[in-house]
Motif scaffolding. Sequence first.
Motif, mmCIF file in Angstrom:
data_model
loop_
_atom_site.group_PDB
_atom_site.id
_atom_site.type_symbol
_atom_site.label_atom_id
_atom_site.label_comp_id
_atom_site.label_asym_id
_atom_site.label_seq_id
_atom_site.Cartn_x
_atom_site.Cartn_y
_atom_site.Cartn_z
ATOM 1 N N VAL A 17 0.856 -1.179 0.000
ATOM 2 C CA VAL A 17 0.000 0.000 0.000
ATOM 3 C C VAL A 17 0.892 1.229 0.000
ATOM 4 N N SER A 18 0.619 2.179 -0.908
ATOM 5 C CA SER A 18 1.435 3.380 -0.974
ATOM 6 C C SER A 18 1.221 4.227 0.274
ATOM 7 N N SER A 20 0.666 7.388 0.416
ATOM 8 C CA SER A 20 -0.452 8.312 0.220
ATOM 9 C C SER A 20 -1.785 7.629 0.472
ATOM 10 N N PHE A 21 -1.926 6.425 -0.058
ATOM 11 C CA PHE A 21 -3.189 5.712 0.127
ATOM 12 C C PHE A 21 -3.394 5.344 1.591
ATOM 13 N N HIS A 58 -7.341 9.651 -7.524
ATOM 14 C CA HIS A 58 -6.474 8.647 -8.163
ATOM 15 C C HIS A 58 -6.786 7.256 -7.612
ATOM 16 N N TYR A 59 -7.234 7.195 -6.356
ATOM 17 C CA TYR A 59 -7.489 5.915 -5.706
ATOM 18 C C TYR A 59 -8.963 5.544 -5.647
ATOM 19 N N VAL A 60 -9.835 6.526 -5.477
ATOM 20 C CA VAL A 60 -11.266 6.234 -5.328
ATOM 21 C C VAL A 60 -12.099 7.240 -6.099
ATOM 22 N N LEU A 66 -14.294 4.486 -0.900
ATOM 23 C CA LEU A 66 -13.223 4.584 0.093
ATOM 24 C C LEU A 66 -13.605 3.841 1.366
#
Length: 206
Positions: A17-18, A20-21, A58-60, A66
């Motif tokens: 997991v990054s 940022s995430f 970018h992720y959700v 989320l």
Amino acid sequence: MYFRQEVINVMVQPSPVSASFQLILDTAEQLIREKGCRQTTLQDIIDRSGLSKGAIYHYVSGKDELFGLILKSRMEEVNVKFFETVADQQTASVNRPLQTIAEGMARSAEHLDVSNKIFIYLLGQMDNPKVAGLVRGIYEHTLATSSRWIGVGQENGVIPPSVDAQKMAMMFVTFLYGMRVQSVIDPERDALALGDIYQMMFRSLQ
């Protein structure tokens, strides 16, 4: 009998997991504790985390997605702990891995736990097809993970092969969801003790 190393070697490794995430997940959890699910917005998460709107999207695609990923991440935490216990050479029976699962169930069913708040919130949005699909995906993920745990026990000879892993996993997930709903309907009632959850699961697997 110890869990066989060849079985341990094929366990599912968690995806990295990054940073940022992880910050997004942690920030969302913190805000849910403070404000609840309905009052928490993506803008709140942007403001608190210091990340840009683009970084979030970018992720959700939205806060419901989320929230669903937070539920999955909690399940993955239990999954990692389960396989860590299985890999421990001191693990010679189903007891310690089952204790790990029971602890995860007890935690997630606590009235004030973030994952429980999210679960109940998403159930209330099931008239939205997108949320309904999201909840279904979380259910299938939880069911598949639970079934995999039982399968590992069977492959190592600590759970009888006669146990139907899929049906037993469904029973455990139904039990977990029932505990979550009960904690919301009757929060003043004492929750099931960890030992009670463990004993129920242990007896079901014999």
